[in-house]
Design an enzyme around this catalytic site. Structure first.
Site, PDB file in Angstrom:
ATOM      1  N   ARG A  35       0.819  -1.217   0.000  1.00  0.00           N
ATOM      2  CA  ARG A  35       0.000   0.000   0.000  1.00  0.00           C
ATOM      3  C   ARG A  35       0.851   1.265   0.000  1.00  0.00           C
ATOM      4  NH1 ARG A  35      -5.046  -1.305   4.181  1.00  0.00           N
ATOM      5  NH2 ARG A  35      -5.980  -2.961   2.918  1.00  0.00           N
ATOM      6  N   LYS A 197     -20.730 -14.864   0.696  1.00  0.00           N
ATOM      7  CA  LYS A 197     -22.149 -14.542   0.804  1.00  0.00           C
ATOM      8  C   LYS A 197     -22.708 -13.854  -0.435  1.00  0.00           C
ATOM      9  CE  LYS A 197     -22.247 -14.003   5.865  1.00  0.00           C
ATOM     10  NZ  LYS A 197     -22.592 -13.081   6.976  1.00  0.00           N
ATOM     11  N   GLY A 373     -13.666  -2.979  -0.615  1.00  0.00           N
ATOM     12  CA  GLY A 373     -15.000  -2.401  -0.478  1.00  0.00           C
ATOM     13  C   GLY A 373     -15.290  -1.358  -1.532  1.00  0.00           C
TER      14      GLY A 373
END
Length: 391
Positions: A35, A197, A373
Site C-alpha cells: 500500500r 455470501k 469495499g
C-alpha cells in the site's frame, strides 16, 4: 475531476490522503508495504514539482482514542527509507502544532500526520475537523482508493475547505481500469464472482447482469444458487433467506441472455478444517452432513473454457476456502487461467488479490485493485464519496 497533472504544485502545501493502513507483524514491523509502494509514483511527482507534502492516513481501528500500537511512526520511518529523505511524524493530525509544522515545510519536504482515527470526528465526517485538516493545505490530493467509499472527513469533508483538489495517480489508475473493464469493455466481458455470501454482493450481481456477457459464480455463495435450483448442498454454508432472490437473478440473466456458470462438481469435506476428510463429488452427490469447500476439477475445466475467448475479465472473490491447501486448487487454477488469458484482467478484493499472489500470478494480471469495499461499490454502480468530492 482534475488529476495531479492539472494543478500547479510548486511551493504549495499539498495534503495527500493515502492509505497506509499496512499489516504489522508481532514485532511491530511492517509485514507488507504494498500500500505504501503503490503511492510512490504520486509522491515522486510531487517531489519533482517541489511541492510541500503533507501525508494523512489512518491505521487500524483505535476507535477515536490514541493507541500506541496504531501510531504511524513505523510507517513514516519505512517511507523515509523508500524515498531516501526524511519523513518526520507530527504528534497529531490537527491543531496548532500541526499547522506550525506544516508552515515550516520547505519546497520538496514531507510531513506525515499522526493517525486520523485517533479522532472520532474523522469517521463522523465532522465539518470542524474537516476544516482543521484543510488548514494546513493549499491543495488536496486523494490517492486512497481503498477508503474512497467512506464519507469520512479526510476523504470527503476536507474537500469543502481547500482551494484546489484532484486525484493522485493511484486513484486515477483505479478509475481508468474500472472504466475500461466495466463501462467500455472489449467483449466478451466475463465476471468471476466468488466469496462467502450472496448478500454481500447482491447489488453488484444485479448491476453486472446488465453489463457482462458471461458470469462465473463460485465460492460458498454458489451454494445458495445451487440450492435455489433444487440441488442438495449438504451442510454447506447457504443463505436460505436469499434462495428466491438467487433464483430470480438466474431468471434475469436468462432473460438478458447472460450465461451464468455454476459449479458442476465440488470438493466436499466432512468439516471445515485443513485436515478434514474430503472428496470430489458432483453437485447431485454432496453427502448430507458434508460441506462444499472448493470447486471440483470438472468445474475448473468448464470455467477455464468460459475464459478462453474472453476479452475482458473482472474478478472478485475466491472459488473456495483457498487459505487451506486442500481447498485451494480451484481458485489457483482460475488464477492461472486468468493470467494466461489474452484478456484485460482486473481483480479487486483482498481475498482475490491474495489468491493471485499465492498462485504467483500477480505480474500477469492487467490490474489488481487496491480497494476491496471500494471496488465492490463500483461494481454495484455506485458513485464513491471520495470521487464525487473531487468533482
Amino acid at each position: 475531476m482534475k488529476t495531479l497533472r492539472d494543478i500547479e504544485l510548486s511551493g504549495k502545501r499539498v495534503l495527500v490522503r493515502v492509505d497506509f493502513n499496512v499489516p504489522m507483524n508481532e514485532s511491530g514491523d511492517i509485514a507488507d508495504d504494498l500500500r505504501i509502494r503503490t503511492v510512490l509514483p504520486t509522491l515522486h511527482y510531487l517531489l519533482e514539482q517541489r511541492a510541500r507534502i503533507i501525508l494523512c492516513t489512518h491505521m487500524g481501528r483505535p476507535k477515536g482514542q490514541r493507541v500506541e500500537k496504531f501510531s504511524l511512526a513505523p510507517v513514516a520511518a519505512h517511507l523515509a527509507r523508500l524515498l531516501e529523505r526524511p519523513v518526520p511524524l507530527a504528534g497529531d493530525c490537527v491543531g496548532p502544532e500541526v499547522v506550525e509544522a506544516a508552515g515550516r515545510l520547505q519546497d520538496g519536504e514531507l510531513l506525515m500526520l499522526e493517525n486520523l482515527r485517533y479522532h472520532p470526528q474523522e469517521e463522523k465526517n465532522d465539518p470542524v475537523f474537516s476544516r482543521q485538516l484543510a488548514a494546513v493545505a493549499d491543495v488536496y490530493i486523494n490517492d486512497a482508493f481503498a477508503v474512497s467509499h467512506r464519507a469520512h472527513a479526510s476523504v470527503a469533508g476536507v474537500t469543502e475547505y481547500v482551494l484546489e483538489k484532484a486525484a493522485g495517480f493511484l486513484l486515477q489508475k483505479e478509475i481508468e481500469y474500472f472504466h475500461r473493464s466495466m463501462d467500455t469493455p472489449q467483449r466478451p466481458l466475463v465476471a468471476i464472482v466468488g466469496g462467502a455470501k450472496v448478500s454481500g454482493k447482491l447489488e453488484a450481481l444485479r448491476n453486472m447482469l446488465e453489463r457482462v456477457d458471461k458470469m462465473i459464480i463460485g465460492g460458498a455463495m454458489a451454494n445458495t444458487f445451487l440450492k435455489s435450483q433444487g440441488y442438495g448442498v449438504g451442510a454447506s454454508k447457504v443463505e436460505d433467506d436469499l434462495l428466491e432472490t438467487a433464483a430470480e437473478l438466474l431468471r434475469q440473466a436468462k432473460a438478458r441472455k447472460v450465461k451464468v456458470y455454476l459449479p458442476v462438481d465440488v470438493i466436499a469435506a466432512d468439516r471445515f478444517a485443513p485436515d478434514a476428510v474430503s472428496k470430489q463429488v458432483t453437485i447431485q452427490d454432496i453427502p448430507e452432513n458434508w460441506m462444499a469447500l472448493d470447486i471440483g476439477p470438472a468445474s475448473v475445466i468448464c470455467f477455464c473454457e468460459v475464459l478462453a475467448d474472453a476479452k475482458t475479465i473482472v474478478w472478485n472473490g475466491p472459488m473456495g476456502a483457498f487459505e487451506m491447501d486442500a481447498f485451494a486448487r480451484g481458485t489457483m487454477a482460475l488464477a492461472h487461467a486468468v493470467a494466461a488469458s489474452h484478456a484485460l484482467s482486473v481483480t479487486g478484493g483482498g481475498d482475490s488479490n491474495a489468491a493471485i499472489a499465492q498462485a504467483g500470478e500477480a505480474e500477469n494480471i492487467s490490474y489488481m485493485s487496491t480497494g476491496g469495499g471500494a471496488f465492490l461499490e463500483l461494481m454495484e454502480g455506485k458513485m464513491l464519496p471520495g470521487i464525487k468530492a473531487l468533482g
